[in-house]
Scaffold this motif. Structure first.
Motif, mmCIF file in Angstrom:
data_model
loop_
_atom_site.group_PDB
_atom_site.id
_atom_site.type_symbol
_atom_site.label_atom_id
_atom_site.label_comp_id
_atom_site.label_asym_id
_atom_site.label_seq_id
_atom_site.Cartn_x
_atom_site.Cartn_y
_atom_site.Cartn_z
ATOM 1 N N ASP A 205 43.573 -16.818 138.534
ATOM 2 C CA ASP A 205 42.614 -17.670 139.242
ATOM 3 C C ASP A 205 41.910 -16.839 140.304
ATOM 4 O O ASP A 205 42.391 -16.707 141.430
ATOM 5 N N THR A 206 40.794 -16.256 139.925
ATOM 6 C CA THR A 206 40.024 -15.389 140.822
ATOM 7 C C THR A 206 38.548 -15.771 140.761
ATOM 8 O O THR A 206 38.093 -16.371 139.777
ATOM 9 N N PRO A 207 37.784 -15.411 141.770
ATOM 10 C CA PRO A 207 36.330 -15.634 141.702
ATOM 11 C C PRO A 207 35.704 -14.960 140.484
ATOM 12 O O PRO A 207 34.751 -15.470 139.889
ATOM 13 N N ARG A 208 36.273 -13.818 140.081
ATOM 14 C CA ARG A 208 35.729 -13.106 138.922
ATOM 15 C C ARG A 208 35.891 -13.934 137.651
ATOM 16 O O ARG A 208 34.982 -13.999 136.821
ATOM 17 N N LEU A 209 37.061 -14.582 137.479
ATOM 18 C CA LEU A 209 37.266 -15.401 136.287
ATOM 19 C C LEU A 209 36.332 -16.604 136.300
ATOM 20 O O LEU A 209 35.769 -16.984 135.266
ATOM 21 N N ARG A 210 36.139 -17.203 137.466
ATOM 22 C CA ARG A 210 35.250 -18.365 137.549
ATOM 23 C C ARG A 210 33.801 -17.952 137.240
ATOM 24 O O ARG A 210 33.064 -18.702 136.589
ATOM 25 N N ALA A 211 33.399 -16.769 137.673
ATOM 26 C CA ALA A 211 32.061 -16.281 137.333
ATOM 27 C C ALA A 211 31.954 -16.022 135.832
ATOM 28 O O ALA A 211 30.922 -16.308 135.203
ATOM 29 N N PHE A 212 33.027 -15.495 135.264
ATOM 30 C CA PHE A 212 33.067 -15.240 133.829
ATOM 31 C C PHE A 212 32.961 -16.554 133.059
ATOM 32 O O PHE A 212 32.245 -16.659 132.050
ATOM 33 N N ALA A 213 33.649 -17.581 133.553
ATOM 34 C CA ALA A 213 33.601 -18.897 132.912
ATOM 35 C C ALA A 213 32.186 -19.468 132.973
ATOM 36 O O ALA A 213 31.727 -20.113 132.020
ATOM 37 N N GLU A 214 31.498 -19.204 134.063
ATOM 38 C CA GLU A 214 30.112 -19.687 134.180
ATOM 39 C C GLU A 214 29.208 -19.009 133.147
ATOM 40 O O GLU A 214 28.352 -19.658 132.528
ATOM 41 N N ARG A 215 29.407 -17.698 132.951
ATOM 42 C CA ARG A 215 28.579 -16.982 131.966
ATOM 43 C C ARG A 215 28.850 -17.495 130.557
ATOM 44 O O ARG A 215 27.926 -17.741 129.778
ATOM 45 N N ARG A 216 30.129 -17.665 130.242
ATOM 46 C CA ARG A 216 30.446 -18.145 128.890
ATOM 47 C C ARG A 216 29.959 -19.570 128.684
ATOM 48 O O ARG A 216 29.526 -19.947 127.588
ATOM 49 N N ALA A 217 30.010 -20.366 129.741
ATOM 50 C CA ALA A 217 29.532 -21.750 129.635
ATOM 51 C C ALA A 217 28.031 -21.772 129.375
ATOM 52 O O ALA A 217 27.543 -22.565 128.549
ATOM 53 N N ALA A 218 27.312 -20.886 130.064
ATOM 54 C CA ALA A 218 25.861 -20.831 129.860
ATOM 55 C C ALA A 218 25.524 -20.423 128.432
ATOM 56 O O ALA A 218 24.579 -20.951 127.826
ATOM 57 N N GLU A 219 26.291 -19.499 127.894
ATOM 58 C CA GLU A 219 26.055 -19.032 126.528
ATOM 59 C C GLU A 219 26.359 -20.130 125.504
ATOM 60 O O GLU A 219 25.710 -20.212 124.455
ATOM 61 N N ALA A 220 27.360 -20.951 125.810
ATOM 62 C CA ALA A 220 27.819 -21.949 124.839
ATOM 63 C C ALA A 220 27.239 -23.337 125.091
ATOM 64 O O ALA A 220 27.547 -24.280 124.343
ATOM 65 N N GLY A 221 26.455 -23.495 126.156
ATOM 66 C CA GLY A 221 25.908 -24.801 126.464
ATOM 67 C C GLY A 221 26.963 -25.777 126.954
ATOM 68 O O GLY A 221 26.879 -26.983 126.670
ATOM 69 N N ARG A 222 27.950 -25.267 127.672
ATOM 70 C CA ARG A 222 29.026 -26.129 128.186
ATOM 71 C C ARG A 222 29.026 -26.086 129.707
ATOM 72 O O ARG A 222 28.324 -25.287 130.326
ATOM 73 N N GLU A 223 29.879 -26.912 130.293
ATOM 74 C CA GLU A 223 30.050 -26.898 131.741
ATOM 75 C C GLU A 223 31.069 -25.824 132.120
ATOM 76 O O GLU A 223 32.082 -25.644 131.413
ATOM 77 N N PRO A 224 30.856 -25.111 133.247
ATOM 78 C CA PRO A 224 31.814 -24.075 133.658
ATOM 79 C C PRO A 224 33.234 -24.599 133.827
ATOM 80 O O PRO A 224 34.202 -23.914 133.463
ATOM 81 N N ASP A 225 33.370 -25.814 134.344
ATOM 82 C CA ASP A 225 34.719 -26.370 134.536
ATOM 83 C C ASP A 225 35.437 -26.558 133.207
ATOM 84 O O ASP A 225 36.668 -26.440 133.124
ATOM 85 N N GLU A 226 34.667 -26.870 132.158
ATOM 86 C CA GLU A 226 35.277 -27.041 130.832
ATOM 87 C C GLU A 226 35.824 -25.706 130.323
ATOM 88 O O GLU A 226 36.930 -25.646 129.770
#
Length: 277
Positions: A205-226
């Protein structure tokens, strides 16, 4: 850095006080061995520095002198050394900065190369392996003639080295190779008194992982929290470990009894791994 004749400094960095705390023994700072932390300005490395520095001398190593000076301002008493673990000059630079026997050599530098084997630049994959595997070997070469008794070498890899993912070519290949090299180190240096451990965390649980989740969410059309919840769902603990959890583990490995784990791989992943053995 503090010097051996400052051994009366307490774990809080303040000489023994009187008053309400007069009856409470204060641990003495152990000046007998240096803790060299490579990747000290990353989230995990910084957590380790903060955990160890009150009780032990720490040499924080990272590429950025500016980031190191910020860390030094926040954690008084540590020494710093700017060196690139991806370059062979790292060995001499770190060796020159070591001023006493080394109790712990920790390699915790992270990777910035991402992508599947379809997308990754092959030379980027080579650089990733050079940083993680070559960097650990460079650290070993820098400290091998200045080891305390006992001494511990710890390398932080990752679970993708053991459970590959289709989108993570660099961490998968680099961490698998790192585990192999650390096992070689255990066989070569164990008889010389150097205890070795590999730590393979899952996602932290790091800011880096949350940023990574945001990038993957943008690519997949999902919400970062998902996307973040997908990582949490893989644990049986119901939460991701933190960098402080792993820093605690690093400190535990300095206990002399941890030598019984020599050569092992430890998985602080919150229960991601389900296989037995």
């Amino acid at each position: 850095m503090t010097t051996p004749d400052q051994g009366a400094t307490t774990a809080t960095g303040v000489a023994g006080t009187h008053g309400d705390n007069a009856a409470t023994p204060t641990p003495r700072r152990d000046e007998s061995g240096l803790c060299v932390v490579v990747g000290a300005t990353g989230a995990l490395g910084e957590a380790v520095v903060r955990r160890l520095a009150p009780g032990r001398p720490v040499l924080a190593v990272a590429r950025s002198q500016e980031a190191l000076e910020r860390l030094q301002g926040q954690v008084p008493g540590i020494a710093v050394c700017a060196a690139d673990a991806g370059a062979d000059s790292f060995v001499e630079t770190v060796r020159a900065a070591v001023d006493r026997p080394v109790r712990l050599a920790l390699f915790a530098a992270g990777l910035s190369v991402a992508g599947s084997i379809d997308a990754i630049d092959p030379s980027g994959l080579a650089r990733a392996v050079d940083l993680k595997v070559g960097g650990t070997i460079r650290l070993l070469h820098a400290v091998r003639d200045q080891l305390a008794d006992p001494a511990t070498l710890v390398a932080v890899g990752g679970s993708l080295g053991f459970e590959p993912g289709p989108m993570d070519a660099a961490p998968g290949a680099a961490n698998a190779a790192l585990a192999n090299v650390m096992r070689q180190a255990s066989q070569l240096y164990g008889p010389r008194g150097l205890v070795t451990h590999t730590i393979a965390p899952g996602p932290l649980d790091t800011p880096r992982l949350r940023a990574f989740a945001e990038r993957r969410a943008a690519e997949a059309g999902r919400e970062p929290d998902e996307v973040y919840a997908d990582y949490v769902a893989k644990t049986s603990l119901g939460r991701l470990p933190t960098v402080e959890d792993v820093a605690w583990l690093v400190e535990i490995l300095l206990d002399p009894h941890a030598a019984a784990l020599h050569g092992s791989v430890l998985y602080p992943d919150g229960g991601v791994r389900h296989a037995v053995g």
